[in-house]
Design an enzyme around this catalytic site. Sequence first.
Site, PDB file in Angstrom:
ATOM      1  CD  GLU A   1      49.027  41.210  37.906  1.00 62.91           C
ATOM      2  OE1 GLU A   1      49.091  42.450  37.982  1.00 62.91           O
ATOM      3  OE2 GLU A   1      49.586  40.456  38.722  1.00 62.91           O
TER       4      GLU A   1
ATOM      5  CE  LYS B   1      51.077  44.320  44.456  1.00 65.04           C
ATOM      6  NZ  LYS B   1      51.326  42.985  43.935  1.00 65.04           N
TER       7      LYS B   1
END
Length: 968
Positions: free
Chosen positions: A763, A780
Amino acid sequence: STTLFFCFSSSFCAPFIQSHSSPSSERANEQASSIIILIYSIRVASRISLISRVRFQTSYLNMNFSLSSTSSELACPSDCVTRSPVANRFLSREPVRFDETWKKKQHFKIPRCGTKKVFVEDSLSIAKKSVPRREPVERLGFVRTLLIDNYDSYTFNIYQALSTINGVPPVVIRNDEWTWEEAYRYLYEDAAFDNIVISPGPGSPMCPADIGICLRLLLECRDIPILGVCLGHQALGYVHGAHVVHAPEPVHGRLSGIEHDGNILFSDIPSGRNSDFKADKESLPKELIPIAWTVYDDTGSFSEKKFSTPVNTSLSPLGNGSVNSALETLEEQSYWPSPHVDGKQDRHILMGIMHSTFPHYGLQFHPESIATTYGSQIFKNFKNVTVDYWSRYKSPSLRRRMINETANMQVPSACQLLKELSRTRNTGNGSSYNSNSLSTAKKNGVDVFNLVDLAYAKPHSQLLRLKWKKLERLVHKVGGARNIFMELYGKNRGNDAFWLDTSSSDKARGRFSFMGGKGGSLWKQLTFSLSDQSEITSKHAGHLLIEDAHGSTEKRFLEEGFLDFLRKELSSISYDEKDFKGLPFDFCGGYVGCIGYDIKVECGMPINRHKSNAPDACFFFADNVVAIDHQLDDVYVLSLHEEDTAETSFMNDTEEKLITMSVSSTRKWKDQSLPAIDSSQRKASFVPDKSREQYINDVERCMQYIKDGESYELCLTTQNRWRIGNTDPLGLYLHLREKNPAPYAAFLNFSNSNLSLCCSSPERFLRLDRNGMLEAKPIKGTIARGSTPEEDELLKFELKLSEKNQAENLMIVDLLRNDLGRVCEPGSVHVPNLMDVETYTTVHTMVSTVRGLKKTDISPVECVRAAFPGGSMTGAPKLRSVEILDSLENCSRGLYSGSIGYFSYNGTFDLNIVIRTVVLHEDEATIGAGGAIVALSNPEDEFEEMILKTRAPANAVIEFCSGSSERH
């Protein structure tokens, strides 16, 4: 006495239109489209009850509720809403009364039968035909908005939208920033604003700490147009006598159709016209008129609905392919059990109201969300409401806000007022979380509103010059990046070295890697630790240790914290753009290292409840760097030096080493790979700080906080520990990168702190490139890979269609849009990729991309301050969520949840999110992991997801340590 439950709900318009079917086939043939909204239910999707004299009860409430019928029955929660003599000077002014032509348009357009548009008369059209048409409205050049921030994480999405629509940025103040006297001065004496927008926020309009000055504005400013969003909507209902109560069920992240009555606020926005819902106006206080509602048993995710083409607006400029319009619907639709009122099924929740005589409007849903098609149109309509309102004053002398007639608030003045107002903050100390703790946290520390970096100009800067050399097509000849690092920095076990390692085989996710070590004359190491709170009055002060290339050390106490020091350091450097012209990457030397989660106290977050054993920030200033282009197979050797200093020999020495690397050396490093270790050989493992039962209990507490309206989403985490003794950090990292390659992987070793980080993060937190473009890539939504290709594809598809994971991702996307909106040019924040699914070695993840153009007067460090910690590690609203998480988690997250990356000397940066990472500090290995808790979470599933996220790094450590033991 009866205890009242209050709720806070927000809802998001989605980028498509859904048909609303009626039971009758004839009516079905005439069905109209309705807006689809995504409802973030806070305190379980609050509703302003429409049923007077009737009690309303759900499975979440054990109390019944009765309604007040008039605003005279309102009991003000504090003296902040009592009227003052100052207010009476203007309250006696005759307000503009809305007639029926103001409340409803005679005709409005809705799409029917595909794309065909028809005119439809509403039930009041006959009565309105006798009403004369209004005279043409005098159009304003721009509209000046006062935007009240209720400490929400979406306020600056509204700011971005209004900046482009109004023609001038709004002035943003927090709800406890002005006294009533100050507000009166700006609104009435200076006539500085044309309308007011009240933001969403956590909590309840009944709580003075949550709502601040907003109630008084709604009561006193009856002659100024006001739009309340979510919490602002509830406040409008509350001050006029309505009760705010729980809705039937939490609906975070779920989609639902909305219908409206053709009110001017919904001009040019379609609505279902076949609803059998007819609001009994007598059931609301007489001052309030219902204008929009939703049917709450028509819910689902993005993938459960049929999409139309998203509208490209300034608020949410979705690029092509942002949303897959061809997704199949899930077989099982979500359904809410409908409550019964007096034996009758009540399927509607109020989504919009207006005042009968004041120009005040309330919307329960969020028009500023990325998921809305018509949110921008609503803000345009409110601008038109404002323009029409001031043009309708009977006396020209009362048109005191006409922009062309006053110079009180021109565009530069608006920006300057924002700067001045944002510097009036108090400081204090916060403690544990409770229902009133936000009022304390509001007063603490650095204000993230105060991001205009007036010291960003660099009049006395140090000029650094860059030399670089390109070695073409060399990477594969020496066996890849691993062998290059081992040859240059591995002989000392990687001590005081860094490797920003794009180890993923997918070159589209990461093209460049950077590495370096101790060496050049400009090299230095920074080690920063926040002070114990008992030592200081400033919560972000701490101790800094600086070590140079010769081993000399210097200690400093930083009263203003590490980020302020880093900003000043970078501001003191100047450069010549010609030096790095032709380089295909941005990092050309500068600061490389890591920022711990607890640095959040320097970013407007509350005081840290726990102290990290490891340093809170560690950085090298790297003047010698080796860069690898994985796509073109090139190696770059770079060296920074002061303008009047001779070049070092680093470039020539490095080039010689790389060119002379032989096949035998390549084989030597490859032979160090470990044999596979059977599970029976694993004699030790990681131990979580919390047991399964404790973690599940914390998840349930998070869900209760969400139900009670304190957060939309909470990213709960825990630590897993193993005291492994003295091990080889570099060897461990080499094994981890082989087992779990990632695009934002990294190896860092700080020998003087006995600290190493072995990171396999997928990420990106935040990047700033040479063109001033900021980019965040929040993750997410995670699911394990399948054991067969068929199962793997099915699991990937399941993630893509998951209502829960889509809700998690969307809320964080809007949070990141808000954070970038603080520091980006108005109208520039956009989402080119929404909810893409990416595949890694052990998991599939849902990833979105948010971008925006940085304002020129904002420094790179202030961009980080505006968004740190990454929203995917906190939840939203960020401030309240961080408070709750600090009260639940029993230790500091340390470097986990922070960032690893670089701040280049040329003003660019790139930082990851520290997840899937092994932190080695003083003979202990720790792995942090967790997940986002939302209303749809299942506590047992959340525990299993946390374990899943530790699996790859934990297995790498176990295998490496077991393999090392076997060899010995």
